[in-house]
Write a protein that holds these residues in place. Structure first.
Motif, PDB file in Angstrom:
ATOM      1  N   GLY A  94       0.794  -1.213   0.000  1.00 61.13           N
ATOM      2  CA  GLY A  94       0.000   0.000   0.000  1.00 61.13           C
ATOM      3  C   GLY A  94       0.829   1.267   0.000  1.00 61.13           C
ATOM      4  O   GLY A  94       0.361   2.330  -0.422  1.00 61.13           O
ATOM      5  N   ARG A  95       2.088   1.173   0.463  1.00 67.00           N
ATOM      6  CA  ARG A  95       2.953   2.353   0.500  1.00 67.00           C
ATOM      7  C   ARG A  95       3.342   2.827  -0.901  1.00 67.00           C
ATOM      8  O   ARG A  95       3.752   3.960  -1.091  1.00 67.00           O
ATOM      9  N   PRO A  98      -1.226   5.109  -4.787  1.00 67.33           N
ATOM     10  CA  PRO A  98      -1.783   6.425  -4.478  1.00 67.33           C
ATOM     11  C   PRO A  98      -3.056   6.287  -3.643  1.00 67.33           C
ATOM     12  O   PRO A  98      -3.640   5.200  -3.565  1.00 67.33           O
ATOM     13  N   PRO A  99      -3.523   7.372  -3.026  1.00 69.48           N
ATOM     14  CA  PRO A  99      -4.743   7.283  -2.208  1.00 69.48           C
ATOM     15  C   PRO A  99      -5.984   6.910  -3.014  1.00 69.48           C
ATOM     16  O   PRO A  99      -6.860   6.206  -2.517  1.00 69.48           O
ATOM     17  N   ASN A 100      -6.065   7.403  -4.256  1.00 72.77           N
ATOM     18  CA  ASN A 100      -7.216   7.129  -5.115  1.00 72.77           C
ATOM     19  C   ASN A 100      -6.815   6.195  -6.248  1.00 72.77           C
ATOM     20  O   ASN A 100      -5.633   5.906  -6.441  1.00 72.77           O
ATOM     21  N   ALA A 193       1.839  14.537   1.217  1.00 73.95           N
ATOM     22  CA  ALA A 193       0.645  13.892   1.734  1.00 73.95           C
ATOM     23  C   ALA A 193      -0.335  14.896   2.310  1.00 73.95           C
ATOM     24  O   ALA A 193      -1.554  14.684   2.265  1.00 73.95           O
ATOM     25  N   GLY A 197      -5.744  13.594  -0.769  1.00 71.16           N
ATOM     26  CA  GLY A 197      -5.687  12.435  -1.641  1.00 71.16           C
ATOM     27  C   GLY A 197      -5.718  12.763  -3.110  1.00 71.16           C
ATOM     28  O   GLY A 197      -5.011  12.133  -3.910  1.00 71.16           O
ATOM     29  N   THR A 201      -2.659  11.827  -5.530  1.00 78.94           N
ATOM     30  CA  THR A 201      -2.886  10.904  -6.647  1.00 78.94           C
ATOM     31  C   THR A 201      -2.469  11.546  -7.960  1.00 78.94           C
ATOM     32  O   THR A 201      -1.872  10.889  -8.829  1.00 78.94           O
ATOM     33  N   TRP A 204       1.224  11.279  -8.156  1.00 81.05           N
ATOM     34  CA  TRP A 204       1.583   9.883  -8.445  1.00 81.05           C
ATOM     35  C   TRP A 204       1.419   9.596  -9.939  1.00 81.05           C
ATOM     36  O   TRP A 204       2.282   8.976 -10.572  1.00 81.05           O
ATOM     37  N   GLU A 219       6.782   9.691   2.212  1.00 85.72           N
ATOM     38  CA  GLU A 219       5.687   8.827   1.756  1.00 85.72           C
ATOM     39  C   GLU A 219       5.898   8.292   0.347  1.00 85.72           C
ATOM     40  O   GLU A 219       5.297   7.280  -0.027  1.00 85.72           O
TER      41      GLU A 219
END
Length: 272
Positions: A94-95, A98-100, A193, A197, A201, A204, A219
């Motif tokens: 998960g690291r 991206p959040p989305n 971060a 999100g 994203t 990312w 992060e």
């Protein structure tokens, strides 16, 4: 058939589970998918494909997003980190995500890389621009690091390769990114971060295009930067490079391992 690690923070998920890949669904290592698990539907990470099919497997429900969140070499680093920090593998996977849900964006036109002064580590810049590897190097001094990092990264960006710079604090990352953006323009991607999100994203997704220089806090140490050929850690002894929550990964150690596995140079900046 694909082996999928469910996105659940428990050691019981480390080996993953085998699923049938339905007709019309294409997945590769690092793909995000939706899977049935017990009576639930959860997100999962594809960690291998092409195993011999066998009867009785449940099918994947769907693929999520267009881009993989790791490749086989980055997966190797994540497995090492899970063992090194005694953490469930799904947490490390998960690291790198991206959040989305990540989407494929059009490749932007990037500005030309300007001619800069000589690199402070010419052998590192030359190796990285050619996709080669060197041992870790130090840039010793108090900073500021904008000009040395620009000269170091210029040949790498000009070769269409990616650069990742990890900074221990948000304010310092902004300041460094502003200075580098004045030199390289839209090639610079700032990933923080605290910006939420959606913005993270977007950063990312921008880093998935080659020829970008990503400036980020800790992060992003496991992000799959496109054609990553050079990484730098600023003030590698600072506490800000170590995660506060379990697992307490350190950005320097993750990138040190990545440089060995993915075969790119690593530069550590700061006082020794």
């Amino acid at each position: 058939m694909a082996r999928v690690v469910p996105d659940l923070p428990t050691f019981a998920m480390d080996d993953g589970f085998a699923y049938e890949v339905p007709v019309g669904v294409e997945v590769e290592v690092g793909a995000l998918v939706r899977i049935p698990l017990g009576g639930r539907r959860v997100r999962g990470y594809v960690v291998s494909v092409g195993e011999p099919a066998r009867p009785g497997l449940r099918p994947l429900l769907a693929r999520r997003g267009d881009l993989p969140v790791f490749d086989p070499r980055l997966l190797e680093v994540m497995r090492w980190a899970a063992a090194h920090y005694v953490a469930p593998l799904p947490v490390l996977l998960g690291r790198g995500a991206p959040p989305n849900v990540p989407r494929r964006r059009p490749v932007p036109d990037l500005p030309e890389v300007p001619a800069l002064g000589p690199s402070p580590l010419p052998e590192v810049s030359a190796a990285a621009a050619a996709g080669g590897h060197t041992g870790a190097r130090y840039l010793i001094g108090p900073g500021p690091w904008g000009a040395p990092l620009a000269s170091l990264a210029g040949p790498v960006l000009a070769a269409g390769r990616g650069v990742l710079v990890i900074v221990p604090a948000v304010a310092e990352a902004r300041r460094l990114a502003d200075g580098l953006e004045a030199v390289f323009g839209a090639r610079v991607v700032l990933a923080l971060a605290e910006e939420g999100g959606g913005a993270l994203t977007g950063a990312w997704e921008a880093a998935s295009h080659p020829g970008r220089l990503v400036v980020a806090t800790r992060e992003a140490a496991l992000w799959p930067v496109a054609r990553l050929s050079l990484a730098a850690v600023v003030d590698e002894g600072r506490r800000g490079l170590k995660e506060r929550s379990t697992p307490t990964t350190h950005a320097r150690d993750l990138l040190w391992r990545r440089s060995a596995v993915e075969r790119f140079p690593l530069v550590l900046c700061g006082a020794v």
